[in-house]
Enzyme design. Sequence first.
Site, mmCIF file in Angstrom:
data_model
loop_
_atom_site.group_PDB
_atom_site.id
_atom_site.type_symbol
_atom_site.label_atom_id
_atom_site.label_comp_id
_atom_site.label_asym_id
_atom_site.label_seq_id
_atom_site.Cartn_x
_atom_site.Cartn_y
_atom_site.Cartn_z
ATOM 1 N N HIS A 115 18.027 51.299 -2.312
ATOM 2 C CA HIS A 115 16.746 50.571 -2.238
ATOM 3 C C HIS A 115 16.089 50.030 -0.547
ATOM 4 O O HIS A 115 15.516 49.337 0.260
ATOM 5 C CB HIS A 115 16.671 48.766 -2.745
ATOM 6 C CG HIS A 115 16.149 48.788 -4.632
ATOM 7 N ND1 HIS A 115 16.521 47.468 -5.320
ATOM 8 C CD2 HIS A 115 16.125 49.457 -5.132
ATOM 9 C CE1 HIS A 115 16.843 47.757 -6.257
ATOM 10 N NE2 HIS A 115 16.510 48.844 -6.344
ATOM 11 N N ASN A 209 30.681 38.834 -12.826
ATOM 12 C CA ASN A 209 29.449 38.033 -12.475
ATOM 13 C C ASN A 209 29.215 36.902 -13.504
ATOM 14 O O ASN A 209 30.187 36.212 -14.467
ATOM 15 C CB ASN A 209 27.738 38.875 -13.352
ATOM 16 C CG ASN A 209 26.420 38.291 -12.686
ATOM 17 O OD1 ASN A 209 26.103 37.552 -12.376
ATOM 18 N ND2 ASN A 209 25.821 39.692 -12.960
HETATM 19 P P1 OAD Z 1 19.076 39.656 -8.831
HETATM 20 O O1 OAD Z 1 18.380 38.557 -8.362
HETATM 21 O O2 OAD Z 1 17.917 39.728 -10.053
HETATM 22 O O3 OAD Z 1 20.192 38.890 -10.083
HETATM 23 C C1 OAD Z 1 21.448 38.524 -9.242
HETATM 24 C C2 OAD Z 1 22.606 38.870 -10.088
HETATM 25 O O4 OAD Z 1 24.029 38.071 -9.461
HETATM 26 C C3 OAD Z 1 22.290 37.632 -11.260
HETATM 27 O O5 OAD Z 1 22.875 38.744 -12.923
HETATM 28 C C4 OAD Z 1 22.877 37.109 -11.432
HETATM 29 O O6 OAD Z 1 23.452 36.291 -12.481
HETATM 30 C C5 OAD Z 1 24.231 37.031 -9.932
HETATM 31 N N1 OAD Z 1 24.649 36.381 -9.295
HETATM 32 C C6 OAD Z 1 25.040 35.256 -8.858
HETATM 33 N N2 OAD Z 1 25.777 34.750 -8.129
HETATM 34 C C7 OAD Z 1 26.708 35.562 -7.624
HETATM 35 C C8 OAD Z 1 28.353 35.726 -7.257
HETATM 36 N N3 OAD Z 1 28.969 34.655 -6.691
HETATM 37 N N4 OAD Z 1 29.050 36.370 -7.540
HETATM 38 C C9 OAD Z 1 28.305 37.304 -8.322
HETATM 39 N N5 OAD Z 1 27.638 37.407 -8.878
HETATM 40 C C10 OAD Z 1 26.616 36.184 -9.214
HETATM 41 O O7 OAD Z 1 19.524 40.559 -8.030
HETATM 42 P P2 OAD Z 1 19.267 42.250 -8.310
HETATM 43 O O8 OAD Z 1 20.489 42.827 -9.309
HETATM 44 O O9 OAD Z 1 20.608 42.769 -6.856
HETATM 45 O O10 OAD Z 1 14.265 44.927 -6.027
HETATM 46 O O11 OAD Z 1 18.114 42.836 -8.418
HETATM 47 C C11 OAD Z 1 17.703 44.166 -8.276
HETATM 48 C C12 OAD Z 1 16.617 44.094 -7.525
HETATM 49 O O12 OAD Z 1 15.460 43.241 -7.489
HETATM 50 C C13 OAD Z 1 16.892 44.426 -5.737
HETATM 51 O O13 OAD Z 1 17.481 44.553 -5.295
HETATM 52 C C14 OAD Z 1 15.461 43.480 -5.307
HETATM 53 C C15 OAD Z 1 15.018 42.687 -6.349
HETATM 54 O O14 OAD Z 1 13.306 42.522 -6.657
HETATM 55 C C16 OAD Z 1 13.666 45.152 -3.723
HETATM 56 O O15 OAD Z 1 13.864 44.375 -3.265
HETATM 57 C C17 OAD Z 1 13.244 46.526 -4.366
#
Ligand code: OAD
Length: 235
Positions: A115, A209
Amino acid sequence: MASLRQKISASKFVLVLSGAGISAESGIPTFRGKEGLWKNHRAEDLASPAAFQRDPKLVWAWYRWRRALIASKKTNAAHEGLVRLEARMPRYQLITQNVDGFHGLAGSRKMIELHGNIWRMRCTSCGEKIENHDPDLPELPRCLKCEALLRPDIVWFGEGINANDLEQSIQSCRACDLMLVIGTSAVVQPAASFASIAKEAGAYLVEINPVPSLSGLSDVTLVGKAAEIVPKIVD
Ligand code: OAD
């Protein structure tokens, strides 16, 4: 843990997919969930080409705020553990959805920033890319070559992923024998499909996760925080 460590050691090609959760313990908010960035902001108002056209100052203000936040934080044990894993594996690839640059800062090298990267800007006219860590960006940064408006070099909603990055990512999903999926809600495409592509091609799938998102798909789910679990499985 012991059998997973053995499985990793016996692997020929480990692929890692990371999301915002891997930086959570560095103090960077994730996007979704109770404290997520998208709780107070609508993605379409801040991270889309239409938003930038409508109000570039607002979009830049949001990115300046995120840059300042990231600059004040440090990489954590999960970013650092993956660097040690990379050094050990015969073949390794990291795909991150994060734009914070923390994997690179920790020392990851075989890395696809799917991204984009918040420390890079791109000219909206001539396409020139500039790496910039300036904490005091102007309200509307301009290209030094052609003076057109610069934008963050980030893939926004409604935009396509760089074709080479996408092709290399899919190839890695098909070729890896073990995939670690760390800290992603797996809802944003195309990354949301990577785990199933790897699984269909025969990879062993491990999710880390506190609130797993790949239930039913992964072979092993480690429920907990990335910074606690990653060092335990790689060292
Ligand atoms: P999300 O915010 O959608 O998801 C974050 C994930 O991290 C969730 O499944 C949480 O349960 C998990 N989580 C939280 N704390 C954690 C920890 N300490 N260790 C491990 N996991 C943990 O973020 P993404 O999946 O990265 O795109 O989101 C994908 C995309 O959506 C991002 O890159 C961004 C967003 O909109 C753009 O900005 C283009």
